[in-house]
Design an enzyme around this catalytic site. Structure first.
Site, PDB file in Angstrom:
ATOM      1  N   GLY A  24       0.798  -1.235   0.000  1.00 22.64           N
ATOM      2  CA  GLY A  24       0.000   0.000   0.000  1.00 22.64           C
ATOM      3  C   GLY A  24       0.820   1.269   0.000  1.00 22.64           C
ATOM      4  N   LEU A  27       7.956   1.420  -1.516  1.00 20.85           N
ATOM      5  CA  LEU A  27       8.516   0.597  -2.594  1.00 20.85           C
ATOM      6  C   LEU A  27       7.535  -0.484  -3.035  1.00 20.85           C
ATOM      7  N   ARG A  47      -1.618  -4.099   7.177  1.00 15.05           N
ATOM      8  CA  ARG A  47      -2.565  -3.969   8.304  1.00 15.05           C
ATOM      9  C   ARG A  47      -3.653  -2.934   8.029  1.00 15.05           C
ATOM     10  N   PHE A 105      13.088   0.893  13.005  1.00 18.13           N
ATOM     11  CA  PHE A 105      13.355   2.245  13.518  1.00 18.13           C
ATOM     12  C   PHE A 105      14.760   2.244  14.091  1.00 18.13           C
ATOM     13  N   TYR A 156      22.627  -4.543   4.786  1.00 20.31           N
ATOM     14  CA  TYR A 156      23.134  -4.904   6.118  1.00 20.31           C
ATOM     15  C   TYR A 156      22.640  -6.279   6.575  1.00 20.31           C
ATOM     16  N   LYS A 171      16.596  -9.411   8.764  1.00 21.75           N
ATOM     17  CA  LYS A 171      16.863  -9.466   7.316  1.00 21.75           C
ATOM     18  C   LYS A 171      17.910 -10.544   7.012  1.00 21.75           C
ATOM     19  N   GLY A 198      19.756  -0.303  -1.605  1.00 27.27           N
ATOM     20  CA  GLY A 198      20.396   0.754  -0.827  1.00 27.27           C
ATOM     21  C   GLY A 198      19.345   1.805  -0.520  1.00 27.27           C
ATOM     22  N   PRO A 199      19.733   3.063  -0.330  1.00 31.87           N
ATOM     23  CA  PRO A 199      18.747   4.079   0.016  1.00 31.87           C
ATOM     24  C   PRO A 199      17.819   4.461  -1.139  1.00 31.87           C
TER      25      PRO A 199
HETATM   26  C1  HXC Z   1      12.318   2.372  20.791  1.00 33.21           C
HETATM   27  C2  HXC Z   1      10.249   1.698  20.038  1.00 33.21           C
HETATM   28  C3  HXC Z   1      10.272   2.673  19.010  1.00 33.21           C
HETATM   29  C4  HXC Z   1      11.420   3.533  18.938  1.00 33.21           C
HETATM   30  C5  HXC Z   1       8.420   1.568  18.859  1.00 33.21           C
HETATM   31  N1  HXC Z   1       9.080   1.056  19.901  1.00 33.21           N
HETATM   32  N2  HXC Z   1       9.127   2.563  18.299  1.00 33.21           N
HETATM   33  N3  HXC Z   1      11.246   1.531  20.901  1.00 33.21           N
HETATM   34  N4  HXC Z   1      12.412   3.337  19.846  1.00 33.21           N
HETATM   35  N5  HXC Z   1      11.528   4.478  18.010  1.00 33.21           N
HETATM   36  C6  HXC Z   1       8.642  -0.034  20.764  1.00 33.21           C
HETATM   37  C7  HXC Z   1       7.330   0.276  21.481  1.00 33.21           C
HETATM   38  O1  HXC Z   1       7.552   1.068  22.639  1.00 33.21           O
HETATM   39  C8  HXC Z   1       6.841  -1.123  21.820  1.00 33.21           C
HETATM   40  O2  HXC Z   1       7.548  -1.685  22.896  1.00 33.21           O
HETATM   41  C9  HXC Z   1       7.264  -1.922  20.602  1.00 33.21           C
HETATM   42  O3  HXC Z   1       8.329  -1.183  19.982  1.00 33.21           O
HETATM   43  C10 HXC Z   1       6.151  -2.091  19.596  1.00 33.21           C
HETATM   44  O4  HXC Z   1       5.659  -0.794  19.255  1.00 33.21           O
HETATM   45  P1  HXC Z   1       4.175  -0.589  18.701  1.00 33.21           P
HETATM   46  O5  HXC Z   1       4.050   0.840  18.311  1.00 33.21           O
HETATM   47  O6  HXC Z   1       3.168  -1.145  19.663  1.00 33.21           O
HETATM   48  O7  HXC Z   1       4.216  -1.578  17.434  1.00 33.21           O
HETATM   49  P2  HXC Z   1       3.347  -1.638  16.128  1.00 33.21           P
HETATM   50  O8  HXC Z   1       2.091  -0.808  16.274  1.00 33.21           O
HETATM   51  O9  HXC Z   1       3.240  -3.060  15.789  1.00 33.21           O
HETATM   52  O10 HXC Z   1       4.233  -0.857  15.033  1.00 33.21           O
HETATM   53  C11 HXC Z   1       5.418  -1.447  14.490  1.00 33.21           C
HETATM   54  C12 HXC Z   1       6.545  -0.429  14.291  1.00 33.21           C
HETATM   55  C13 HXC Z   1       6.062   0.798  13.473  1.00 33.21           C
HETATM   56  C14 HXC Z   1       7.689  -1.168  13.600  1.00 33.21           C
HETATM   57  C15 HXC Z   1       7.015   0.057  15.667  1.00 33.21           C
HETATM   58  O11 HXC Z   1       7.149   1.700  13.258  1.00 33.21           O
HETATM   59  C16 HXC Z   1       5.506   0.386  12.144  1.00 33.21           C
HETATM   60  O12 HXC Z   1       4.281   0.141  12.036  1.00 33.21           O
HETATM   61  N6  HXC Z   1       6.340   0.294  11.091  1.00 33.21           N
HETATM   62  C17 HXC Z   1       5.931  -0.175   9.744  1.00 33.21           C
HETATM   63  C18 HXC Z   1       6.585   0.566   8.628  1.00 33.21           C
HETATM   64  C19 HXC Z   1       8.087   0.676   8.709  1.00 33.21           C
HETATM   65  O13 HXC Z   1       8.691   0.511   9.782  1.00 33.21           O
HETATM   66  N7  HXC Z   1       8.686   1.015   7.566  1.00 33.21           N
HETATM   67  C20 HXC Z   1      10.111   1.196   7.448  1.00 33.21           C
HETATM   68  C21 HXC Z   1      10.746   0.046   6.759  1.00 33.21           C
HETATM   69  S1  HXC Z   1      12.284   0.638   6.264  1.00 33.21           S
HETATM   70  P3  HXC Z   1       6.930  -1.718  24.408  1.00 33.21           P
HETATM   71  O14 HXC Z   1       7.938  -2.480  25.201  1.00 33.21           O
HETATM   72  O15 HXC Z   1       6.820  -0.289  24.818  1.00 33.21           O
HETATM   73  O16 HXC Z   1       5.607  -2.410  24.314  1.00 33.21           O
HETATM   74  C22 HXC Z   1      13.454  -0.484   6.213  1.00 33.21           C
HETATM   75  C23 HXC Z   1      14.683   0.071   5.518  1.00 33.21           C
HETATM   76  C24 HXC Z   1      15.930  -0.661   5.724  1.00 33.21           C
HETATM   77  O17 HXC Z   1      13.307  -1.570   6.657  1.00 33.21           O
HETATM   78  C25 HXC Z   1      17.201  -0.057   5.118  1.00 33.21           C
HETATM   79  C26 HXC Z   1      17.255   1.394   4.773  1.00 33.21           C
HETATM   80  C27 HXC Z   1      18.481   1.852   4.057  1.00 33.21           C
HETATM   81  P1  NAP Z   2       7.148   1.400   3.980  1.00 32.89           P
HETATM   82  O1  NAP Z   2       6.431   2.245   2.979  1.00 32.89           O
HETATM   83  O2  NAP Z   2       7.028   1.761   5.419  1.00 32.89           O
HETATM   84  O3  NAP Z   2       6.704  -0.087   3.742  1.00 32.89           O
HETATM   85  C1  NAP Z   2       6.548  -1.041   4.733  1.00 32.89           C
HETATM   86  C2  NAP Z   2       5.195  -1.697   4.517  1.00 32.89           C
HETATM   87  O4  NAP Z   2       5.091  -2.809   5.405  1.00 32.89           O
HETATM   88  C3  NAP Z   2       4.021  -0.771   4.799  1.00 32.89           C
HETATM   89  O5  NAP Z   2       3.179  -0.733   3.667  1.00 32.89           O
HETATM   90  C4  NAP Z   2       3.287  -1.406   5.980  1.00 32.89           C
HETATM   91  O6  NAP Z   2       1.879  -1.288   5.835  1.00 32.89           O
HETATM   92  C5  NAP Z   2       3.748  -2.869   5.865  1.00 32.89           C
HETATM   93  N1  NAP Z   2       3.722  -3.546   7.148  1.00 32.89           N
HETATM   94  C6  NAP Z   2       4.353  -3.188   8.289  1.00 32.89           C
HETATM   95  N2  NAP Z   2       4.061  -4.042   9.275  1.00 32.89           N
HETATM   96  C7  NAP Z   2       3.238  -4.977   8.744  1.00 32.89           C
HETATM   97  C8  NAP Z   2       2.598  -6.121   9.268  1.00 32.89           C
HETATM   98  N3  NAP Z   2       2.743  -6.480  10.534  1.00 32.89           N
HETATM   99  N4  NAP Z   2       1.819  -6.855   8.429  1.00 32.89           N
HETATM  100  C9  NAP Z   2       1.659  -6.492   7.148  1.00 32.89           C
HETATM  101  N5  NAP Z   2       2.245  -5.422   6.588  1.00 32.89           N
HETATM  102  C10 NAP Z   2       3.019  -4.672   7.388  1.00 32.89           C
HETATM  103  O7  NAP Z   2       8.723   1.367   3.680  1.00 32.89           O
HETATM  104  P2  NAP Z   2       9.568   1.049   2.352  1.00 32.89           P
HETATM  105  O8  NAP Z   2      10.753   1.919   2.404  1.00 32.89           O
HETATM  106  O9  NAP Z   2       8.700   1.075   1.162  1.00 32.89           O
HETATM  107  O10 NAP Z   2      10.073  -0.442   2.629  1.00 32.89           O
HETATM  108  C11 NAP Z   2       9.692  -1.530   1.784  1.00 32.89           C
HETATM  109  C12 NAP Z   2      10.723  -2.641   1.886  1.00 32.89           C
HETATM  110  O11 NAP Z   2      11.974  -2.191   1.389  1.00 32.89           O
HETATM  111  C13 NAP Z   2      10.999  -3.141   3.296  1.00 32.89           C
HETATM  112  O12 NAP Z   2      11.217  -4.532   3.267  1.00 32.89           O
HETATM  113  C14 NAP Z   2      12.284  -2.447   3.660  1.00 32.89           C
HETATM  114  O13 NAP Z   2      13.013  -3.127   4.649  1.00 32.89           O
HETATM  115  C15 NAP Z   2      12.978  -2.486   2.321  1.00 32.89           C
HETATM  116  N6  NAP Z   2      14.068  -1.542   2.161  1.00 32.89           N
HETATM  117  C16 NAP Z   2      13.790  -0.219   1.998  1.00 32.89           C
HETATM  118  C17 NAP Z   2      14.832   0.652   1.795  1.00 32.89           C
HETATM  119  C18 NAP Z   2      14.595   2.107   1.552  1.00 32.89           C
HETATM  120  O14 NAP Z   2      15.565   2.844   1.387  1.00 32.89           O
HETATM  121  N7  NAP Z   2      13.364   2.565   1.499  1.00 32.89           N
HETATM  122  C19 NAP Z   2      16.158   0.177   1.785  1.00 32.89           C
HETATM  123  C20 NAP Z   2      16.396  -1.175   1.981  1.00 32.89           C
HETATM  124  C21 NAP Z   2      15.327  -2.031   2.150  1.00 32.89           C
HETATM  125  P3  NAP Z   2       0.870  -1.135   7.084  1.00 32.89           P
HETATM  126  O15 NAP Z   2       1.420  -0.094   7.964  1.00 32.89           O
HETATM  127  O16 NAP Z   2      -0.425  -0.798   6.436  1.00 32.89           O
HETATM  128  O17 NAP Z   2       0.800  -2.484   7.746  1.00 32.89           O
END
Ligand code: HXC
Ligand code: NAP
Length: 293
Positions: A24, A27, A47, A105, A156, A171, A198-199
Site C-alpha cells: 500500500g 517501494l 494492516r 526504527f 546490512y 533481514k 540501498g537508500p
Molecule cells: C524504541 C520503540 C520505538 C522507537 C516503537 N518502539 N518505536 N522503541 N524506539 N523508536 C517499541 C514500542 O515502545 C513497543 O515496545 C514496541 O516497539 C512495539 O511498538 P508498537 O508501536 O506497539 O508496534 P506496532 O504498532 O506493531 O508498530 C510497528 C513499528 C512501526 C515497527 C514500531 O514503526 C511500524 O508500524 N512500522 C511499519 C513501517 C516501517 O517501519 N517502515 C520502514 C521500513 S524501512 P513496548 O515495550 O513499549 O511495548 C526499512 C529500511 C531498511 O526496513 C534499510 C534502509 C536503508
Molecule cells: P514502507 O512504505 O514503510 O513499507 C513497509 C510496509 O510494510 C508498509 O506498507 C506497511 O503497511 C507494511 N507492514 C508493516 N508491518 C506490517 C505487518 N505487521 N503486516 C503487514 N504489513 C506490514 O517502507 P519502504 O521503504 O517502502 O520499505 C519496503 C521494503 O523495502 C521493506 O522490506 C524495507 O526493509 C525495504 N528496504 C527499503 C529501503 C529504503 O531505502 N526505502 C532500503 C532497503 C530495504 P501497514 O502499515 O499498512 O501495515
C-alpha cells in the site's frame, strides 16, 4: 539513457497474479504499479485496509490493471492463510509472493524493550516466513509449478548495522531462508530470490530512520559512490525481471541495487578518495623513494 525508464516489454507479466505484502505504500506500491503496467493482477496486503483500498483504486485508475486490497498482519499465521485463500478465491491462483512488508526504527539496542526487538523480528522474519510457508505449502500440495518468492532484504543483512540491530538480525534470517529454499524447493518448481536495496527514499523508512533534521544532517546520497539515492522505477525494473519468466534460471540470488554503497563502507582504502588529485604525484614519489629499503 534515462535510468527511470520502464525496462520490460508491455506484456511481460501478462497472466501472472502477484501478492505484494506492504504493497500500500513506498517501494511495495511502486513495484505493484509496474507489475500492473506489465499486465499482472496484484493483491496488496498489510494492516491498514483503508490505505490499501486507496492505493488499489489509485493504481487501477492509473494503469487500467487489476489490484485488490486484502487486510493481513503478516505476524499472524492464521491471517496469512486467510489472506492467501482470499486472493486465490479472486484470482484462481497465485504465481508470485513478494515479501516486502517490514518494520524498522533507529535506536541504541540497549534502549530497546524485549517487545520492541520482537516487534521487528516478528514483522520482518516471522512475517516473511509465515507468507512463504503458507504459499509454499499450498503450491506444493496442489502440485503447482513455476512459482516465485522474492524477498526484499537490505545490504546490512550480511554486513550487519549498528542502531538497526533487530532489522539487521531479521533481514539476515530472511536472506538465509531465501538461499535455503532456493535449493530445497527448486524440485517443486519454486524459485527464491532477494533484492537488497540501498537508500530509496520513502516516507515509511525516512520517518523512522532519519526523523526530524537527521534528514539534513545525514545526506545518504553522500555515502553512495554514484552520489545519488535510488529511483523507485529502478527497483521496480529489477523486481519485475526477477518475478518474470525471463529470470527463470535465476534462483537463490540476492541482487544488490545500491550504487555501490555497501562496498564503499567495506573497502579498507576507499577513504583515499578524499586525497586531491595533485597530491598523488607526491605520494607516488614518496613510495618510489622507498624502493629497496
Ligand atoms: C524504541 C520503540 C520505538 C522507537 C516503537 N518502539 N518505536 N522503541 N524506539 N523508536 C517499541 C514500542 O515502545 C513497543 O515496545 C514496541 O516497539 C512495539 O511498538 P508498537 O508501536 O506497539 O508496534 P506496532 O504498532 O506493531 O508498530 C510497528 C513499528 C512501526 C515497527 C514500531 O514503526 C511500524 O508500524 N512500522 C511499519 C513501517 C516501517 O517501519 N517502515 C520502514 C521500513 S524501512 P513496548 O515495550 O513499549 O511495548 C526499512 C529500511 C531498511 O526496513 C534499510 C534502509 C536503508
Ligand atoms: P514502507 O512504505 O514503510 O513499507 C513497509 C510496509 O510494510 C508498509 O506498507 C506497511 O503497511 C507494511 N507492514 C508493516 N508491518 C506490517 C505487518 N505487521 N503486516 C503487514 N504489513 C506490514 O517502507 P519502504 O521503504 O517502502 O520499505 C519496503 C521494503 O523495502 C521493506 O522490506 C524495507 O526493509 C525495504 N528496504 C527499503 C529501503 C529504503 O531505502 N526505502 C532500503 C532497503 C530495504 P501497514 O502499515 O499498512 O501495515
Amino acid at each position: 539513457m534515462d535510468y527511470t525508464q520502464k525496462m520490460l516489454r508491455d506484456d511481460a507479466l501478462k497472466g501472472k497474479s502477484i501478492v505484494v505484502t506492504g504493497g500500500g505504500s513506498g517501494l511495495g506500491k511502486a513495484m505493484t504499479r509496474y507489475f500492473m503496467e506489465l499486465g499482472a493482477k496484484v493483491a496488496i496486503t498489510s494492516r491498514n485496509l483503508e490505505k490499501l483500498q486507496n492505493t488499489a483504486k489509485e493504481l487501477e485508475e492509473e494503469t487500467g490493471g487489476k489490484c485488490i486490497a486484502v487486510q493481513c498482519d503478516v505476524r499472524n499465521y492464521d491471517e496469512v492463510e486467510a489472506m492467501r485463500d482470499a486472493v486465490i478465491d479472486q484470482f484462481g491462483s497465485v504465481d508470485v509472493l513478494l515479501n516486502n512488508a517490514a518494520g524498522n526504527f533507529i535506536s541504541p539496542t540497549e534502549r530497546l524493550s524485549a517487545n520492541a526487538f520482537d516487534t521487528i523480528i516478528d514483522i520482518v522474519l516471522k512475517g516473511s516466513k509465515n507468507c512463504t510457508l503458507a504459499f509454499g505449502k499450498h503450491w506444493i500440495d496442489k502440485k503447482e509449478k513455476d512459482k516465485t518468492v522474492l524477498n526484499i532484504v537490505t545490504t546490512y543483512a550480511w554486513t550487519g548495522s549498528a542502531y538497526v540491530v533487530p532489522s539487521a538480525t531479521a533481514k539476515a534470517g530472511v536472506l538465509a531462508m531465501t538461499r535455503s529454499l532456493a535449493v530445497e524447493w527448486a524440485k517443486y518448481g519454486i524459485r527464491s530470490n532477494a533484492i537488497a536495496p540501498g537508500p530509496f527514499p520513502t516516507k515509511g523508512a525516512w520517518d523512522r530512520l532519519l526523523p526530524g533534521d537527521l534528514k539534513d544532517k545525514f545526506d545518504l546520497s553522500k555515502k553512495v559512490p554514484l552520489k545519488r539515492v535510488g529511483e523507485h522505477q529502478e527497483l521496480a525494473n529489477l523486481a519485475a525481471y526477477l518475478v518474470s519468466d525471463f529470470s527463470a534460471y535465476v534462483n537463490g540470488e540476492v541482487i544488490t541495487i545500491d550504487g555501490g554503497e555497501w562496498l564503499k563502507g567495506a573497502g579498507q582504502f576507499n577513504l583515499l578518495e578524499a586525497i586531491p588529485e595533485e597530491l598523488w604525484d607526491q605520494l607516488e614519489a614518496m613510495i618510489k623513494a622507498k624502493k629497496g629499503s
